[in-house]
Design a protein around this motif. Structure first.
Motif, PDB file in Angstrom:
ATOM      1  N   VAL A   1       0.856  -1.197   0.000  1.00  0.00           N
ATOM      2  CA  VAL A   1       0.000   0.000   0.000  1.00  0.00           C
ATOM      3  C   VAL A   1       0.888   1.242   0.000  1.00  0.00           C
TER       4      VAL A   1
ATOM      5  N   VAL B   1       2.346   1.674  -3.521  1.00  0.00           N
ATOM      6  CA  VAL B   1       1.337   2.141  -4.475  1.00  0.00           C
ATOM      7  C   VAL B   1       1.013   3.617  -4.226  1.00  0.00           C
ATOM      8  N   LEU B   2       0.819   3.975  -2.951  1.00  0.00           N
ATOM      9  CA  LEU B   2       0.454   5.355  -2.642  1.00  0.00           C
ATOM     10  C   LEU B   2       1.566   6.319  -3.022  1.00  0.00           C
TER      11      LEU B   2
ATOM     12  N   ASP C   1       3.821   5.848  -5.367  1.00  0.00           N
ATOM     13  CA  ASP C   1       3.825   5.952  -6.835  1.00  0.00           C
ATOM     14  C   ASP C   1       2.707   6.895  -7.298  1.00  0.00           C
ATOM     15  N   ALA C   2       1.527   6.725  -6.705  1.00  0.00           N
ATOM     16  CA  ALA C   2       0.389   7.555  -7.118  1.00  0.00           C
ATOM     17  C   ALA C   2       0.606   9.010  -6.715  1.00  0.00           C
ATOM     18  N   MET C   3       1.214   9.221  -5.551  1.00  0.00           N
ATOM     19  CA  MET C   3       1.468  10.593  -5.106  1.00  0.00           C
ATOM     20  C   MET C   3       2.528  11.242  -5.988  1.00  0.00           C
TER      21      MET C   3
ATOM     22  N   PHE D   1       8.304   3.188  -8.295  1.00  0.00           N
ATOM     23  CA  PHE D   1       8.757   1.795  -8.375  1.00  0.00           C
ATOM     24  C   PHE D   1       8.600   1.287  -9.798  1.00  0.00           C
ATOM     25  N   ALA D   2       7.521   1.728 -10.444  1.00  0.00           N
ATOM     26  CA  ALA D   2       7.321   1.305 -11.829  1.00  0.00           C
ATOM     27  C   ALA D   2       8.463   1.789 -12.709  1.00  0.00           C
TER      28      ALA D   2
ATOM     29  N   TRP E   1      -3.378   7.651   3.072  1.00  0.00           N
ATOM     30  CA  TRP E   1      -4.487   7.170   2.235  1.00  0.00           C
ATOM     31  C   TRP E   1      -5.799   7.814   2.696  1.00  0.00           C
TER      32      TRP E   1
ATOM     33  N   VAL F   1      -5.966  11.468   1.395  1.00  0.00           N
ATOM     34  CA  VAL F   1      -6.276  11.679  -0.030  1.00  0.00           C
ATOM     35  C   VAL F   1      -7.670  11.150  -0.357  1.00  0.00           C
TER      36      VAL F   1
ATOM     37  N   LEU G   1      -7.919  15.054  -4.262  1.00  0.00           N
ATOM     38  CA  LEU G   1      -6.884  15.999  -4.708  1.00  0.00           C
ATOM     39  C   LEU G   1      -7.449  17.412  -4.817  1.00  0.00           C
TER      40      LEU G   1
END
Lengths: 502, 502
Positions: free
Chosen positions: A122, A125-126, A128-130, A142-143, A366, A369, A374
């Motif tokens: 988690v 992922v967060l 990366d998304a942030m 990470f991607a 999490w 957000v 956003l």
């Protein structure tokens, strides 16, 4: 069952939630600063906790809440108060509290992927998304071969960046330690956390080069940096890390990241960007320029626990090489060995930090957000920018004050103008700050710019609205007017006021 | 108001409390370990958080709770499960959760006394009171010239102890850093956090002396320590710190603190006692001997977040010289200057740790001692000791097993005896561990003792009762019987089982 029964916990937990709701609903009615002297809290608690000792038998929760009302609340600086303009904001939004409750409720340890896969993934992922939401280059995800983590603080982020840099600069570092030739570059405005990190890693103050600012600015001069790097390299010293700040603590100055990255690259130095306070503003597309050049650096830090409504601790820290921190920090005793780690397919966040243990911090981010969206986070940032702009305009138009630096985002630095020279201005500015703080309606802290005393107004508390900044301005203006009216009490050295709070 | 309204927060907070109550009430019915592969969580969250990006608009809390039910809970190791016997316990009691909620609810920063007097003084008082309850020498209290603090982890406690030791051993350290002559002493059983601290402070692995154990034991030999200290001193090296462990992570071995302190004193080395897991047991008068000799050392650490029911992070760390940490760690930029700090009458806990910011951690410890009382905490510890004693007796009487070390408090280390030699025993022991873990009813971790594979049973989860240890023993016994019945599947190399969890 030795713990409170889950059914009983519902009753107690609801009571605590209600206590918090009452506290938050009433916080604006309290003085921001407590009126206590050193030792008052200890004295209050001596009969119950020191003389009598810790309680032998379980006590009802109500007694603890009573003690907190009696002893803690009156002796607390109220950081969630709408009149809190000190330091930088440390918003602990109620949404983040919900996430933090879930984290403690689950009670998992995220030191290894295997000790709680969800806590690790988690967070990945967060982050990366942030990164995407901030417009950070994809190479920080990470991607994209890098990755993010939640550190406890920007201090720890700077420390682990420096450790990774030391390892990268010298393959013998893990075995033989530092050798005294390492050099680290910053400015006089860089947060003291960097100097502390330099001390912690065994380099000593001698290793810290204070690079001059560009003329007429508080931002690092790329030319001065290039010259310092060159001189050190030619002297056989090793430039290890350059710290660029986006939004310094003193005045919000912004170092030229792109030019710094280019200068550092020639010498193989790690570049760390400390955007602890300002970085989150890049969520707003019109402020994306704050990240100019960050795509060229090695690590980037911004704190969700300052302006991004997430309760401390939640410092977001990204690197462009996901192997850099584990390479520097990993040590694996037998009791931590596990098949998942050995597979190479997982991240073990213990290797991204100094402590072994770690909380499931991602849940509070999490929750923020999720609960604000956003759009809500951007509205929060933009509202404070507008309030700062209005305040700066008032300062500009009032001959009693001047701006001590150009306003930076939601930080306004100002001083009183007495007309009697710098020393008089400094004394008057300090007196005004102390009187505003003594009023209880607002809390300000100070810094120095070029040796001159300066009031910082850091706008960003969750509850701060236009009316609070208007009231602050009125208070600043009125106190300055009194000082300028030349009441002798207002001109004496405020260092003897006896206040222990500011 | 951009945050959730306090009245709305009541509703949401109650819902989260109820979610937690439900989770805790049902945790025993879940498998301790999740059945997920690396990447599963990421895959689940990709459509919502990665592909679509973070939500633009605020989302209802129910959606977050649904996601946690759907993605987090099935992918979490359940540390609060009564069948959790891995590592050491990390009890996050519901009482400590109540205190932690209050901490986040107040949302204060405890970096300086001035930034929240209550956060600082409550911590000081509680640590003084806890020192008394543990029977720590009064010289570790603020009243006695020393003092305690709550660190995030025993790793950080070891790090700051080492930093204070480096400063004490060399007045030039802050200016010039380490010089390569420093040496640190520990055993092969000392927690890897010490080796990490040695690396972090720039000494490199070369500086870490691994002192031999006393014959037939896993505890440090005072004679071997004395010899190593003498040899290094004679070679012009500087003994800086000796780490003694009370209750090692592997097997619970207890280093002879008094003799170590005497040996170190001759060379002026700092002695740090790491009693992260075991130290809290000294709350029971009959276990006070665990602290024998601690009155002679410089620093002592025990974790409230392991066996003392306090949610991570809460590592209790005392020093006998209250000036040691600030002398090593303090750096004061202008924006942190304040009258209280300059008065010398207050403690600024930022100078006791590496990060600047800090949570009001004392509230969760206070909630634990208030809610359980010392009698409840002692009962909790004693119940686990009794369960461990019973289990150790069962191991002793069963020829299928042997104890790999003498049981230490609530830690029992055992291995399977096949009669076919060490390699066969190791394989069988590992197979048994993996099968027990795969059962879902218990979770065990391993270590090695003298190169041999060993199952650790660390009893101490808040919900663990006699029935859970009985069930564990039955499971261990049954799985070992199957292995000894010579099913070829049970003898093959378990390294290829594909499990990512253990």
């Amino acid at each position: 069952m030795p713990d409170v029964d889950p059914e009983e916990f519902r009753r107690l937990g609801h009571a605590v939630v209600d206590w918090i709701a009452d506290y938050r609903a009433g916080v604006a009615d309290r003085p921001v600063l407590p009126d206590v002297q050193p030792g008052w809290v200890r004295e209050q608690l001596t009969p119950t906790l020191l003389s009598a000792g810790l309680p032998e038998e379980p006590q009802p929760l109500a007694g603890l809440l009573d003690e907190i009302d009696r002893v803690v609340v009156p002796a607390t600086t109220h950081w969630q108060h709408p009149g809190f303009f000190g330091y930088f904001p440390a918003n602990a939004s109620l949404h983040s509290l919900l996430g933090d409750m879930l984290s403690t409720g689950l009670g998992v340890q995220g030191m290894l992927w295997a000790t709680s896969p969800a806590a690790t993934e988690v967070e990945q992922v967060l982050l990366d998304a942030m990164a995407a939401a901030l417009g950070l280059d994809a190479s920080f995800t990470f991607a994209g071969g890098g990755g993010g983590s939640i550190q406890d603080s920007a201090s720890s982020a700077a420390l682990v960046a420096l450790l990774a840099a030391l390892h990268r600069s010298n393959p013998d570092w893990r075995e033989r330690g530092v050798d005294g030739t390492e050099r680290v570059y910053a400015t006089a405005e860089t947060h003291s956390a960097l100097a502390k990190a330099v001390r912690v890693v065994g380099l000593g103050k001698q290793a810290l080069r204070i690079v001059e600012p560009s003329p007429g600015s508080l931002a690092m001069s790329p030319d001065a940096l290039a010259a310092a790097l060159r001189a050190d390299s030619e002297a056989g010293l090793r430039p290890v890390l350059v710290c660029a700040t986006v939004g310094t603590t003193g005045t919000g100055a912004i170092d030229p990241v792109r030019e710094i990255a280019h200068a550092a690259a020639e010498h193989g130095a790690w570049v760390h960007v400390d955007a602890a306070w300002a970085g989150v503003a890049a969520l707003c597309p019109e402020l994306r320029h704050l990240l100019d050049g960050v795509e060229l650096v090695d690590s980037f830090c911004t704190n969700a626990h300052k302006w991004l409504l997430t309760a401390f601790d939640a410092s977001l820290f990204w690197v462009r090489d996901a192997t850099a921190l584990p390479a520097a920090l990993s040590i694996t005793p037998e009791f931590l060995r596990n098949a998942a780690s050995e597979s190479g397919f997982v991240v073990d966040y213990r290797d991204w930090q100094v402590p072994l243990g770690r909380r499931f911090r991602a849940l509070k981010l999490w929750a923020v957000v999720h609960g604000h969206g956003l759009s809500g986070l951007r509205a929060h940032i933009r509202s404070h920018l507008a309030l700062a702009e209005k305040l700066a305009g008032q300062v500009r138009e009032d001959p009693t004050f001047e701006l001590a630096a150009e306003p930076s985002l939601a930080l306004v630095c100002l001083r009183v103008v007495t007309g009697d020279g710098p020393e008089s201005d400094d004394r008057a500015t300090r007196t005004v700050l102390e009187r505003v703080n003594a009023s209880g309606s607002a809390f300000l802290t100070h810094t120095t710019v070029g040796g001159r005393y300066v009031i910082r107004v850091a706008i960003g508390s969750l509850l701060t609205e236009s009316s609070h900044v208007d009231a602050l301005w009125e208070s600043l203006h009125d106190e300055a007017a009194k000082v300028l009216a030349n009441d002798p009490d207002d001109r004496r050295d405020p260092g003897h006021s006896g206040s222990t709070h500011v």
